[in-house]
Motif scaffolding. Structure first.
Motif, PDB file in Angstrom:
ATOM      1  N   ARG A   6       0.856  -1.191   0.000  1.00 13.40           N
ATOM      2  CA  ARG A   6       0.000   0.000   0.000  1.00 13.40           C
ATOM      3  C   ARG A   6       0.887   1.234   0.000  1.00 13.40           C
ATOM      4  O   ARG A   6       1.886   1.298   0.723  1.00 13.40           O
ATOM      5  CB  ARG A   6      -0.921   0.011   1.210  1.00 13.40           C
ATOM      6  N   TRP A   7       0.526   2.231  -0.807  1.00 12.70           N
ATOM      7  CA  TRP A   7       1.269   3.485  -0.809  1.00 12.70           C
ATOM      8  C   TRP A   7       0.315   4.640  -1.052  1.00 12.70           C
ATOM      9  O   TRP A   7      -0.803   4.451  -1.539  1.00 12.70           O
ATOM     10  CB  TRP A   7       2.392   3.462  -1.850  1.00 12.70           C
ATOM     11  N   ASP A   8       0.736   5.834  -0.653  1.00 18.17           N
ATOM     12  CA  ASP A   8      -0.106   7.007  -0.831  1.00 18.17           C
ATOM     13  C   ASP A   8       0.747   8.205  -1.215  1.00 18.17           C
ATOM     14  O   ASP A   8       1.916   8.300  -0.841  1.00 18.17           O
ATOM     15  CB  ASP A   8      -0.908   7.305   0.439  1.00 18.17           C
ATOM     16  N   ASN A   9       0.155   9.108  -1.954  1.00 23.06           N
ATOM     17  CA  ASN A   9       0.846  10.301  -2.421  1.00 23.06           C
ATOM     18  C   ASN A   9       0.727  11.444  -1.419  1.00 23.06           C
ATOM     19  O   ASN A   9      -0.152  11.440  -0.553  1.00 23.06           O
ATOM     20  CB  ASN A   9       0.248  10.767  -3.759  1.00 23.06           C
ATOM     21  N   VAL A  10       1.593  12.425  -1.575  1.00 23.36           N
ATOM     22  CA  VAL A  10       1.532  13.619  -0.729  1.00 23.36           C
ATOM     23  C   VAL A  10       0.182  14.304  -0.912  1.00 23.36           C
ATOM     24  O   VAL A  10      -0.410  14.293  -1.999  1.00 23.36           O
ATOM     25  CB  VAL A  10       2.671  14.596  -1.066  1.00 23.36           C
ATOM     26  N   ASP A  11      -0.345  14.907   0.163  1.00 22.01           N
ATOM     27  CA  ASP A  11      -1.656  15.542   0.122  1.00 22.01           C
ATOM     28  C   ASP A  11      -1.652  16.894  -0.576  1.00 22.01           C
ATOM     29  O   ASP A  11      -2.611  17.266  -1.254  1.00 22.01           O
ATOM     30  CB  ASP A  11      -2.186  15.729   1.547  1.00 22.01           C
ATOM     31  N   SER A  12      -0.610  17.665  -0.394  1.00 26.25           N
ATOM     32  CA  SER A  12      -0.570  19.037  -0.889  1.00 26.25           C
ATOM     33  C   SER A  12      -0.531  19.081  -2.415  1.00 26.25           C
ATOM     34  O   SER A  12       0.311  18.421  -3.041  1.00 26.25           O
ATOM     35  CB  SER A  12       0.657  19.750  -0.324  1.00 26.25           C
ATOM     36  N   VAL A  13      -1.419  19.876  -3.003  1.00 25.42           N
ATOM     37  CA  VAL A  13      -1.411  20.047  -4.462  1.00 25.42           C
ATOM     38  C   VAL A  13      -0.081  20.623  -4.926  1.00 25.42           C
ATOM     39  O   VAL A  13       0.539  20.129  -5.872  1.00 25.42           O
ATOM     40  CB  VAL A  13      -2.565  20.965  -4.908  1.00 25.42           C
ATOM     41  N   GLY A  14       0.362  21.675  -4.234  1.00 29.12           N
ATOM     42  CA  GLY A  14       1.608  22.321  -4.625  1.00 29.12           C
ATOM     43  C   GLY A  14       2.802  21.401  -4.541  1.00 29.12           C
ATOM     44  O   GLY A  14       3.647  21.366  -5.458  1.00 29.12           O
ATOM     45  N   GLU A  15       2.900  20.648  -3.446  1.00 27.70           N
ATOM     46  CA  GLU A  15       4.040  19.740  -3.303  1.00 27.70           C
ATOM     47  C   GLU A  15       3.969  18.621  -4.333  1.00 27.70           C
ATOM     48  O   GLU A  15       4.991  18.211  -4.896  1.00 27.70           O
ATOM     49  CB  GLU A  15       4.078  19.150  -1.894  1.00 27.70           C
ATOM     50  N   TYR A  16       2.750  18.130  -4.586  1.00 27.97           N
ATOM     51  CA  TYR A  16       2.604  17.070  -5.586  1.00 27.97           C
ATOM     52  C   TYR A  16       3.115  17.541  -6.945  1.00 27.97           C
ATOM     53  O   TYR A  16       3.925  16.869  -7.598  1.00 27.97           O
ATOM     54  CB  TYR A  16       1.135  16.639  -5.678  1.00 27.97           C
ATOM     55  N   VAL A  17       2.636  18.700  -7.392  1.00 32.22           N
ATOM     56  CA  VAL A  17       3.044  19.221  -8.693  1.00 32.22           C
ATOM     57  C   VAL A  17       4.544  19.480  -8.721  1.00 32.22           C
ATOM     58  O   VAL A  17       5.235  19.153  -9.706  1.00 32.22           O
ATOM     59  CB  VAL A  17       2.259  20.511  -9.029  1.00 32.22           C
ATOM     60  N   SER A  18       5.075  20.052  -7.643  1.00 25.23           N
ATOM     61  CA  SER A  18       6.503  20.353  -7.576  1.00 25.23           C
ATOM     62  C   SER A  18       7.347  19.082  -7.685  1.00 25.23           C
ATOM     63  O   SER A  18       8.361  19.064  -8.399  1.00 25.23           O
ATOM     64  CB  SER A  18       6.814  21.081  -6.266  1.00 25.23           C
ATOM     65  N   ARG A  19       6.914  18.041  -7.008  1.00 28.79           N
ATOM     66  CA  ARG A  19       7.669  16.783  -7.073  1.00 28.79           C
ATOM     67  C   ARG A  19       7.674  16.204  -8.486  1.00 28.79           C
ATOM     68  O   ARG A  19       8.713  15.793  -8.998  1.00 28.79           O
ATOM     69  CB  ARG A  19       7.084  15.764  -6.098  1.00 28.79           C
ATOM     70  N   ILE A  20       6.505  16.173  -9.107  1.00 25.12           N
ATOM     71  CA  ILE A  20       6.427  15.598 -10.452  1.00 25.12           C
ATOM     72  C   ILE A  20       7.238  16.432 -11.440  1.00 25.12           C
ATOM     73  O   ILE A  20       8.008  15.906 -12.247  1.00 25.12           O
ATOM     74  CB  ILE A  20       4.961  15.504 -10.921  1.00 25.12           C
ATOM     75  N   GLU A  21       7.080  17.757 -11.376  1.00 26.48           N
ATOM     76  CA  GLU A  21       7.815  18.620 -12.294  1.00 26.48           C
ATOM     77  C   GLU A  21       9.320  18.529 -12.075  1.00 26.48           C
ATOM     78  O   GLU A  21      10.107  18.732 -13.006  1.00 26.48           O
ATOM     79  CB  GLU A  21       7.348  20.065 -12.134  1.00 26.48           C
ATOM     80  N   GLY A  22       9.735  18.199 -10.844  1.00 25.73           N
ATOM     81  CA  GLY A  22      11.159  18.058 -10.552  1.00 25.73           C
ATOM     82  C   GLY A  22      11.687  16.657 -10.759  1.00 25.73           C
ATOM     83  O   GLY A  22      12.845  16.374 -10.419  1.00 25.73           O
ATOM     84  N   GLY A  23      10.859  15.770 -11.299  1.00 28.89           N
ATOM     85  CA  GLY A  23      11.300  14.405 -11.579  1.00 28.89           C
ATOM     86  C   GLY A  23      11.380  13.522 -10.360  1.00 28.89           C
ATOM     87  O   GLY A  23      12.048  12.482 -10.377  1.00 28.89           O
ATOM     88  N   ARG A  24      10.695  13.926  -9.273  1.00 23.01           N
ATOM     89  CA  ARG A  24      10.719  13.122  -8.049  1.00 23.01           C
ATOM     90  C   ARG A  24       9.404  12.375  -7.863  1.00 23.01           C
ATOM     91  O   ARG A  24       8.367  12.765  -8.388  1.00 23.01           O
ATOM     92  CB  ARG A  24      10.976  14.022  -6.838  1.00 23.01           C
ATOM     93  N   SER A  25       9.451  11.323  -7.068  1.00 23.38           N
ATOM     94  CA  SER A  25       8.253  10.527  -6.803  1.00 23.38           C
ATOM     95  C   SER A  25       7.281  11.311  -5.923  1.00 23.38           C
ATOM     96  O   SER A  25       7.692  11.985  -4.973  1.00 23.38           O
ATOM     97  CB  SER A  25       8.632   9.225  -6.089  1.00 23.38           C
ATOM     98  N   PRO A  26       5.970  11.205  -6.193  1.00 27.50           N
ATOM     99  CA  PRO A  26       4.992  11.872  -5.337  1.00 27.50           C
ATOM    100  C   PRO A  26       4.596  11.037  -4.127  1.00 27.50           C
ATOM    101  O   PRO A  26       3.797  11.481  -3.297  1.00 27.50           O
ATOM    102  CB  PRO A  26       3.788  12.038  -6.274  1.00 27.50           C
ATOM    103  N   VAL A  27       5.145   9.833  -4.006  1.00 27.22           N
ATOM    104  CA  VAL A  27       4.739   8.920  -2.932  1.00 27.22           C
ATOM    105  C   VAL A  27       5.236   9.435  -1.586  1.00 27.22           C
ATOM    106  O   VAL A  27       6.418   9.716  -1.406  1.00 27.22           O
ATOM    107  CB  VAL A  27       5.266   7.500  -3.192  1.00 27.22           C
ATOM    108  N   ALA A  28       4.305   9.562  -0.633  1.00 23.54           N
ATOM    109  CA  ALA A  28       4.649  10.031   0.708  1.00 23.54           C
ATOM    110  C   ALA A  28       5.043   8.880   1.623  1.00 23.54           C
ATOM    111  O   ALA A  28       5.910   9.016   2.483  1.00 23.54           O
ATOM    112  CB  ALA A  28       3.474  10.786   1.321  1.00 23.54           C
ATOM    113  N   SER A  29       4.384   7.737   1.461  1.00 16.59           N
ATOM    114  CA  SER A  29       4.696   6.588   2.297  1.00 16.59           C
ATOM    115  C   SER A  29       4.328   5.317   1.552  1.00 16.59           C
ATOM    116  O   SER A  29       3.440   5.299   0.701  1.00 16.59           O
ATOM    117  CB  SER A  29       3.942   6.647   3.636  1.00 16.59           C
ATOM    118  N   ARG A  30       5.028   4.260   1.905  1.00 15.23           N
ATOM    119  CA  ARG A  30       4.807   2.957   1.281  1.00 15.23           C
ATOM    120  C   ARG A  30       5.059   1.891   2.340  1.00 15.23           C
ATOM    121  O   ARG A  30       6.025   1.978   3.095  1.00 15.23           O
ATOM    122  CB  ARG A  30       5.763   2.774   0.109  1.00 15.23           C
TER     123      ARG A  30
END
Length: 407
Positions: free
Chosen positions: A298-322
């Motif tokens: 089970r895994w989940d992505n970061v909640d924040s819209v801004g952080e999610y977009v920033s991670r994806i645009e920066g080539g990083r995983s959006p996963v907060a925990s696994r």
């Protein structure tokens, strides 16, 4: 013993056994305004951020199959796509088309896949709905909540009852033949006649599916804070139970079969996507705050819209925990979710998949609920009665009580 990845119980290669198809969930967090009762992961609309967000989700979907351990697009089969929110119908049809297209590019999506879009009546028109249909959406879920204008105003909804009816007619004209409508019960000051008025209005439209929820009031929301415990206009549990039972009976009399605590449908029109949550299925979630479950993982992505977009645009995983769910957690969730269904839980299937004899493990405590008429056990299947569905949390807590031998 459960056999996965085409291996036998002894660890030797066995006949290939394809896993069940995935459900794909896409979270759209944007809303035109925030309803007074809402506690979900959402934010007010921002067109520029919406465009960046859609691009980010498309990118996440495109890279998901291998990173999630699901194999390649040729082996990662999916048969449902669900765009939830928030208010996904704030997105233009072109944005929805790019998201659905990304799913079809990255996964082996079945030609007859169920593809659902949640929508609010105030955000659609016949042309816009036709655009969604062309984008690949074949099922709509409208958040109507009530067909009484006074209820809608109290909830902070942006539409009135006539707009809800008009949106439904526009959806039919756009070609949608699979539509679900949401209703809420236990609204402030709601009488039984009020609830049945909304139920009758829903029935008159003849949707294929309906969801009926009891309003939950959460601290920190405007409505939750305004209706503190003890307020005379805050419905009590007995009133809520009466509203629920009467509404379900009215829908049942109109030909809607209850298949889950909060859901009814015409024959063959159950929500195929949500059934994955209730039947120990597999799903991948995309977007901020989205959760995924595949087997024990089970895994989940970061909640924040801004952080999610920033991670994806920066080539990083959006996963907060696994994490890996323990065998005990997997059994508990199978029972928790399965008991929400009117079909209940097939005890032999739990034994075959998880190696657990449910009645041997918990039967001494479950027997009390059976005697009270909340639970039935027949043909090796465990079911909640409709009365039991009102007290589902009490029954399900059995599986969390101390004393289990499971690890």
């Amino acid at each position: 013993m459960r056999i996965e990845n085409g291996e036998s119980a002894a660890g030797n290669p066995g006949p290939a056994c394809a896993p069940p198809p995935l459900g794909l969930y896409i979270h759209i967090p944007f809303c035109a305004s925030i309803c007074g009762y809402c506690h979900f992961n959402r934010r007010t609309s921002d067109p520029a951020l919406e465009r960046r967000y859609v691009d980010a989700v498309v990118k996440e979907i495109g890279s998901a199959s291998p990173s999630a351990g699901l194999g390649t697009a040729a082996t990662a089969a999916a048969d449902t796509i669900y765009l939830g929110g928030g208010t996904p119908s704030l997105l233009a049809p072109a944005g929805v088309a790019s998201l659905v297209g990304a799913c079809r590019d990255a996964f082996d999506v079945a030609p007859d896949a169920e593809v659902t879009l949640e929508a609010n009546p105030d955000t659609v028109s016949q042309d816009r709905l036709a655009g969604y249909r062309a984008a690949g959406i074949n099922r709509l879920s409208f958040g109507v909540q009530s067909f009484r204008d006074s209820d809608l105003a109290r909830l902070g909804r942006r539409h009135d009852a006539e707009r809800a009816r008009a949106a439904f007619r526009e959806a039919r004209a756009a070609g949608f033949d699979n539509i679900s409508l949401d209703l809420m019960l236990a609204l402030p000051g709601q009488a039984l006649s009020d609830a049945l008025e909304s139920a009758d209005a829903l029935v008159s439209l003849e949707p294929e599916h309906a969801s009926v929820y009891l309003l939950e009031l959460y601290p920190g929301t405007p409505l939750g804070d305004a209706l503190a415990p003890g307020r005379p206009d805050r419905p009590d549990e007995d009133t809520a139970a009466d509203l629920y039972l009467a509404t379900m009976e009215r829908l049942e009399a109109a030909g809607y079969g209850q298949y889950e605590i909060s859901n009814v449908a015409r024959p063959g029109r159950r929500s195929r996507h949500n059934m994955k949550y209730w039947t120990d299925g597999r799903w991948c979630g995309f977007g901020c705050g989205a959760h995924s479950t595949v087997g024990a993982e089970r895994w989940d992505n970061v909640d924040s819209v801004g952080e999610y977009v920033s991670r994806i645009e920066g080539g990083r995983s959006p996963v907060a925990s696994r994490r890996l769910r323990s065998p005990r957690e997997q059994v508990e969730e199978t029972l928790f979710m399965g008991l929400r269904l009117t079909d209940g839980v097939a005890l032999d299937q739990v034994l075959a998949r998880h190696g657990v004899d449910v009645w041997r493990e918990w039967g001494d405590r479950l027997a009390a609920f059976e005697e009270a008429g909340l639970l039935t056990r027949e043909d090796r299947r465990l079911r909640l009665t409709r009365k039991g569905m009102l007290l589902a949390t009490d029954v399900m807590s059995t599986f969390l009580e101390a004393g289990s031998t499971l690890q």
